[in-house]
Design a protein around this motif. Structure first.
Motif, PDB file in Angstrom:
ATOM      1  N   ILE A 229      47.977  41.459  39.758  1.00  0.00           N
ATOM      2  CA  ILE A 229      47.394  42.276  38.882  1.00  0.00           C
ATOM      3  C   ILE A 229      46.308  41.422  38.204  1.00  0.00           C
ATOM      4  O   ILE A 229      44.947  42.044  38.151  1.00  0.00           O
ATOM      5  CB  ILE A 229      48.279  42.755  37.852  1.00  0.00           C
ATOM      6  CG1 ILE A 229      49.260  43.893  38.464  1.00  0.00           C
ATOM      7  CG2 ILE A 229      47.728  43.628  36.704  1.00  0.00           C
ATOM      8  CD1 ILE A 229      50.533  44.316  37.590  1.00  0.00           C
ATOM      9  N   LEU A 230      46.606  40.437  37.750  1.00  0.00           N
ATOM     10  CA  LEU A 230      45.557  39.623  36.939  1.00  0.00           C
ATOM     11  C   LEU A 230      44.330  39.285  37.707  1.00  0.00           C
ATOM     12  O   LEU A 230      43.174  39.236  37.477  1.00  0.00           O
ATOM     13  CB  LEU A 230      46.046  38.531  36.247  1.00  0.00           C
ATOM     14  CG  LEU A 230      46.985  38.695  35.229  1.00  0.00           C
ATOM     15  CD1 LEU A 230      47.442  37.333  34.500  1.00  0.00           C
ATOM     16  CD2 LEU A 230      46.480  39.490  33.820  1.00  0.00           C
ATOM     17  N   GLY A 231      44.556  38.771  38.933  1.00  0.00           N
ATOM     18  CA  GLY A 231      43.350  38.381  39.989  1.00  0.00           C
ATOM     19  C   GLY A 231      42.708  39.578  40.291  1.00  0.00           C
ATOM     20  O   GLY A 231      41.486  39.551  40.224  1.00  0.00           O
ATOM     21  N   LEU A 364      39.673  31.793  40.376  1.00  0.00           N
ATOM     22  CA  LEU A 364      40.179  32.379  39.273  1.00  0.00           C
ATOM     23  C   LEU A 364      41.640  33.169  39.743  1.00  0.00           C
ATOM     24  O   LEU A 364      42.520  32.894  38.643  1.00  0.00           O
ATOM     25  CB  LEU A 364      39.307  33.840  38.970  1.00  0.00           C
ATOM     26  CG  LEU A 364      40.065  34.965  38.368  1.00  0.00           C
ATOM     27  CD1 LEU A 364      40.152  34.469  36.922  1.00  0.00           C
ATOM     28  CD2 LEU A 364      38.991  36.152  38.472  1.00  0.00           C
ATOM     29  N   PHE A 365      41.860  33.381  40.868  1.00  0.00           N
ATOM     30  CA  PHE A 365      43.200  33.717  41.440  1.00  0.00           C
ATOM     31  C   PHE A 365      44.056  32.678  41.325  1.00  0.00           C
ATOM     32  O   PHE A 365      45.270  33.102  40.790  1.00  0.00           O
ATOM     33  CB  PHE A 365      43.032  34.135  42.658  1.00  0.00           C
ATOM     34  CG  PHE A 365      44.570  34.905  43.251  1.00  0.00           C
ATOM     35  CD1 PHE A 365      44.776  36.139  42.922  1.00  0.00           C
ATOM     36  CD2 PHE A 365      45.168  34.320  44.149  1.00  0.00           C
ATOM     37  CE1 PHE A 365      45.950  36.705  43.036  1.00  0.00           C
ATOM     38  CE2 PHE A 365      46.788  34.790  44.413  1.00  0.00           C
ATOM     39  CZ  PHE A 365      46.967  35.941  44.081  1.00  0.00           C
ATOM     40  N   LYS A 366      43.783  31.562  41.244  1.00  0.00           N
ATOM     41  CA  LYS A 366      44.726  30.472  41.291  1.00  0.00           C
ATOM     42  C   LYS A 366      44.996  29.879  39.727  1.00  0.00           C
ATOM     43  O   LYS A 366      46.076  29.749  39.418  1.00  0.00           O
ATOM     44  CB  LYS A 366      44.377  29.121  42.051  1.00  0.00           C
ATOM     45  CG  LYS A 366      44.237  29.250  43.689  1.00  0.00           C
ATOM     46  CD  LYS A 366      43.953  27.913  44.258  1.00  0.00           C
ATOM     47  CE  LYS A 366      42.472  27.534  43.859  1.00  0.00           C
ATOM     48  NZ  LYS A 366      41.821  26.355  44.599  1.00  0.00           N
ATOM     49  N   ALA A 404      55.726  29.660  46.540  1.00  0.00           N
ATOM     50  CA  ALA A 404      54.473  29.986  45.783  1.00  0.00           C
ATOM     51  C   ALA A 404      53.410  29.252  46.481  1.00  0.00           C
ATOM     52  O   ALA A 404      52.247  30.190  46.593  1.00  0.00           O
ATOM     53  CB  ALA A 404      54.653  29.323  44.298  1.00  0.00           C
ATOM     54  N   VAL A 405      53.327  28.129  47.124  1.00  0.00           N
ATOM     55  CA  VAL A 405      52.169  27.764  48.072  1.00  0.00           C
ATOM     56  C   VAL A 405      51.705  28.833  49.108  1.00  0.00           C
ATOM     57  O   VAL A 405      50.620  29.034  49.160  1.00  0.00           O
ATOM     58  CB  VAL A 405      52.287  26.325  48.693  1.00  0.00           C
ATOM     59  CG1 VAL A 405      51.287  25.988  49.693  1.00  0.00           C
ATOM     60  CG2 VAL A 405      52.688  25.480  47.376  1.00  0.00           C
ATOM     61  N   VAL A 406      52.741  29.344  49.842  1.00  0.00           N
ATOM     62  CA  VAL A 406      52.551  30.226  50.921  1.00  0.00           C
ATOM     63  C   VAL A 406      51.924  31.500  50.405  1.00  0.00           C
ATOM     64  O   VAL A 406      50.777  32.010  51.002  1.00  0.00           O
ATOM     65  CB  VAL A 406      53.926  30.627  51.678  1.00  0.00           C
ATOM     66  CG1 VAL A 406      53.652  31.371  52.536  1.00  0.00           C
ATOM     67  CG2 VAL A 406      54.348  29.122  52.331  1.00  0.00           C
ATOM     68  N   MET A 407      52.370  32.211  49.122  1.00  0.00           N
ATOM     69  CA  MET A 407      51.945  33.329  48.684  1.00  0.00           C
ATOM     70  C   MET A 407      50.334  33.026  48.291  1.00  0.00           C
ATOM     71  O   MET A 407      49.622  34.047  48.545  1.00  0.00           O
ATOM     72  CB  MET A 407      52.711  33.806  47.645  1.00  0.00           C
ATOM     73  CG  MET A 407      54.081  34.039  47.992  1.00  0.00           C
ATOM     74  SD  MET A 407      54.354  35.410  49.121  1.00  0.00           S
ATOM     75  CE  MET A 407      53.615  36.870  48.178  1.00  0.00           C
ATOM     76  N   PHE A 408      50.219  31.965  47.678  1.00  0.00           N
ATOM     77  CA  PHE A 408      48.823  31.726  47.195  1.00  0.00           C
ATOM     78  C   PHE A 408      47.961  31.418  48.295  1.00  0.00           C
ATOM     79  O   PHE A 408      46.661  31.765  48.371  1.00  0.00           O
ATOM     80  CB  PHE A 408      48.751  30.762  46.049  1.00  0.00           C
ATOM     81  CG  PHE A 408      49.228  31.166  44.828  1.00  0.00           C
ATOM     82  CD1 PHE A 408      48.058  31.932  43.904  1.00  0.00           C
ATOM     83  CD2 PHE A 408      50.368  31.020  44.127  1.00  0.00           C
ATOM     84  CE1 PHE A 408      48.473  32.339  42.680  1.00  0.00           C
ATOM     85  CE2 PHE A 408      50.643  31.622  42.873  1.00  0.00           C
ATOM     86  CZ  PHE A 408      49.640  32.033  42.081  1.00  0.00           C
ATOM     87  N   PHE A 409      48.252  30.920  49.181  1.00  0.00           N
ATOM     88  CA  PHE A 409      47.499  30.386  50.458  1.00  0.00           C
ATOM     89  C   PHE A 409      47.089  31.585  51.352  1.00  0.00           C
ATOM     90  O   PHE A 409      46.100  31.756  51.560  1.00  0.00           O
ATOM     91  CB  PHE A 409      48.234  29.457  51.330  1.00  0.00           C
ATOM     92  CG  PHE A 409      47.373  29.099  52.466  1.00  0.00           C
ATOM     93  CD1 PHE A 409      46.613  28.267  52.550  1.00  0.00           C
ATOM     94  CD2 PHE A 409      47.889  29.571  53.763  1.00  0.00           C
ATOM     95  CE1 PHE A 409      45.780  27.840  53.671  1.00  0.00           C
ATOM     96  CE2 PHE A 409      47.029  29.480  54.842  1.00  0.00           C
ATOM     97  CZ  PHE A 409      46.080  28.645  54.946  1.00  0.00           C
ATOM     98  N   ILE A 410      48.006  32.442  51.264  1.00  0.00           N
ATOM     99  CA  ILE A 410      47.712  33.876  52.129  1.00  0.00           C
ATOM    100  C   ILE A 410      46.708  34.501  51.611  1.00  0.00           C
ATOM    101  O   ILE A 410      45.657  35.116  52.209  1.00  0.00           O
ATOM    102  CB  ILE A 410      49.062  34.585  52.232  1.00  0.00           C
ATOM    103  CG1 ILE A 410      50.195  34.021  53.153  1.00  0.00           C
ATOM    104  CG2 ILE A 410      48.712  35.909  52.645  1.00  0.00           C
ATOM    105  CD1 ILE A 410      51.569  34.586  53.406  1.00  0.00           C
ATOM    106  N   VAL A 411      46.609  34.757  50.325  1.00  0.00           N
ATOM    107  CA  VAL A 411      45.560  35.575  49.644  1.00  0.00           C
ATOM    108  C   VAL A 411      44.392  34.752  49.542  1.00  0.00           C
ATOM    109  O   VAL A 411      43.234  35.405  49.897  1.00  0.00           O
ATOM    110  CB  VAL A 411      45.940  35.798  48.216  1.00  0.00           C
ATOM    111  CG1 VAL A 411      45.056  36.409  47.257  1.00  0.00           C
ATOM    112  CG2 VAL A 411      47.422  36.549  48.099  1.00  0.00           C
TER     113      VAL A 411
END
Length: 431
Positions: A229-231, A364-366, A404-411
Motif C-alpha cells: 500500500i505504501l509503495g 522507495l519500495f524497499k 521477505a527477500v523473495v517478495m521484495f525481489f519479485i516486485v
C-alpha cells in the motif's frame, strides 16, 4: 594474326553458391558460451571461479531446501522431524502466512477485500502501463483508487465517493481557469476540491451506514500488504508532485522557485527515518488537542514528500537535457506555458528520466520497511515482532527473512524489467 596484348576476360560466376552452415564454434549454444564466457584467458578464469562459487553455494543450500519441513506447529516439532539433519523449517511460512501478508490484526474473514483490491490494481494499471490495452479501461483506472480505499479500510462508500467528486470538481475548475493562467487554474482547482470535501463531511456523517463494510483501523494494517500500500500510493503521488517541483524550480517567478528549492534541498538533506519519526511523534504536537490524524496517512505524506524531492531532481535533469530549440518550438506554434510543457517538453523529459524515476521507485519500495521502527507491523516488523517473539518460532530467521527477500525481489525486479521494456518501446535516447 592474334593480338598478344589482349587481356583475357576473367571468369564471372553465373550461379550462387549454396548456403553453408556456420561453424559450430560460432553458432548455437557453443558459440554463445565461447563468445560470452570464454572469449579470452582472463574472462575464462573469471568464469571458472564464478562457476565454482555457484556450485559451492547451490550444493550447500540444496539439502536445506530438499529436507525442508512444511507441516509442523512449532520450531521444536520441526527439529524433532529433522532429527539433526540439515533442513529448513518452512512450517513457519505455512503456519503464519496470513500474518506475513496481512498482519496479525486484520480480520481473517475480510482477507478477500485486500485480495480483491490487489487483483484490481493490475486491471487499473494495465491501460496506463501498456498502450495496447483498450483506452476504455481508463474509466476503471480513475475509479479504482476510491474503490480500493473502500475495500481495504471499509466504512461507507459515500466517503471515497465524495472525495472522487471533489477531484472532479477541482479538475473542472482547473480547466476553466487554465485559459487565464496556469497558476490561477491550479489554485482554483485546489480551492474547489477543498470546498467540496468540507461540504462532504456534513453529508457523509448522517449516512454512514449506506453501503458500509466493516471498518478496519489503520493500526490493524500490517504484513506485506502494508508495504505494498505504501509503495504503490507513494510512488503514484510522488511522480506528479515531483514534476510540479521540477517545473517550479525552473520557474522565472522568484517566490515559486525559492519555495521549491528550499523544499527539495531540505527534504533531500534529511534522512527518511527522521521524517518517519516526525510523522509518528512530533506532528501530533502541532495539532489541536484531541485531534486524530491517521498514522498511515501521516507516513504516506512523509514518504511521498521524500521521494517527490528526489524525483524532482531526476526530472529536472531530463528538462535540462533538452535543447533550447524544443522550448522555442512551442513558442513558435503559439502555445502557452502549460500547453508547451504538456505537449512538447514533458513527454521528452520523462522519457529521458525513466531510469532515474525507476531507481527512486525501487528504493522507495524497499524503504517502506523503515516503518517498522515506528511500531508499524509491516512484513519486516511482523518478522521481528510478533512472529520471532512467539515461543513457537523463536529462533527461525533464514526462512522468514528469505521469504521477505523473495517478495521484495519479485516486485522490484518486475519494476526494473518493465522500465527496460518501456525504454525499448519509446526508443529512449537521441539518435
Amino acid at each position: 594474326m592474334s593480338d598478344t596484348n589482349t587481356t583475357p576476360v576473367a571468369f564471372v560466376r553465373d550461379a550462387m553458391l549454396s548456403e553453408q552452415a556456420p561453424p559450430i564454434t560460432d553458432s548455437g549454444v557453443v558459440g554463445w558460451v565461447r563468445k560470452n564466457l570464454f572469449p579470452n584467458v582472463f574472462s575464462s578464469i573469471l568464469t571458472v571461479v564464478a562457476l565454482f562459487l555457484i556450485y559451492k553455494i547451490v550444493s550447500g543450500a540444496f539439502p536445506w531446501f530438499a529436507n525442508g519441513v512444511w507441516d509442523t506447529p512449532s520450531l521444536a516439532a520441526c527439529r524433532e522431524v529433522l532429527q539433526g539433519q540439515v533442513g529448513g523449517c518452512f512450517s513457519v511460512l505455512t503456519e503464519r502466512w496470513n500474518q506475513l501478508l496481512f498482519g496479525f490484526k486484520y480480520p481473517e474473514e475480510h482477507y478477500w477485500r485486500p485480495t480483491l483490491a490487489f487483483i484490481g490494481l493490475f486491471v487499473a494499471a494495465a491501460p496506463v502501463l501498456f498502450s495496447a490495452v483498450p483506452r476504455k479501461l481508463l474509466i476503471f483506472t480513475m475509479v479504482y483508487p476510491f474503490v480500493a480505499f473502500w475495500l481495504i479500510w471499509g466504512g461507507t462508500i459515500l466517503s471515497p465517493l465524495m472525495i472522487a467528486i471533489g477531484f472532479v470538481v477541482g479538475y473542472i475548475a482547473f480547466t476553466r481557469l487554465e485559459a487565464q493562467s496556469f497558476a490561477m487554474g491550479l489554485i482554483g482547482g485546489i480551492v474547489a476540491t477543498i470546498i467540496v470535501w468540507i461540504i462532504s463531511g456534513y453529508i457523509t456523517g448522517p449516512l454512514s451506514g449506506v453501503l458500509a463494510l466493516e471498518a478496519v483501523p489503520s493500526r490493524d494494517m500490517g504484513g506485506f500488504m502494508l508495504n505494498f500500500i505504501l509503495g504503490v500510493v507513494c510512488v503514484s503521488l510522488s511522480i506528479p508532485i515531483g514534476i510540479l517541483l521540477a517545473l517550479g524550480r525552473q520557474s522565472s517567478m522568484p517566490i515559486i522557485k525559492g519555495i521549491c528549492v528550499v523544499f527539495i534541498e531540505f527534504i533531500r538533506g534529511v534522512p527518511l527515518i527522521t521524517l518517519l519519526f516526525v510523522a509518528n511523534v512530533v506532528l501530533a504536537y502541532f495539532l489541536p488537542p484531541g485531534t486524530t490524524f491517521d498514522l498511515i496517512l501521516r507516513v504516506i505524506i512523509m514518504i511521498t514528500m521524500f521521494s517527490a524531492a528526489y524525483i524532482a531532481e531526476v526530472i529536472r535533469g531530463g528538462l535540462a537535457a533538452l535543447p533550447k530549440g524544443q522550448y522555442e518550438a512551442g513558442d513558435s506554434l503559439g502555445l502557452d506555458y502549460a500547453q508547451n510543457m504538456r505537449l512538447i517538453i514533458l513527454p521528452q523529459a520523462l522519457k529521458i528520466s525513466i531510469p532515474g524515476i525507476v531507481n527512486v521507485a525501487v528504493g522507495l519500495f524497499k524503504d517502506t520497511t523503515l516503518v517498522s521502527v515506528i511500531s508499524m507491523f509491516d512484513l519486516v516488523g511482523m518478522i521481528r515482532g510478533p512472529i520471532l517473539a512467539s515461543t513457537e518460532w523463536n529462533g527461525v530467521y533464514w526462512e522468514l527473512f528469505g521469504f521477505a527477500v523473495v517478495m521484495f525481489f519479485i516486485v522490484c525486479y518486475s519494476i526494473s524489467q518493465y522500465s527496460q521494456w518501456l525504454e525499448r518501446q519509446l526508443a529512449t535516447g537521441h539518435r
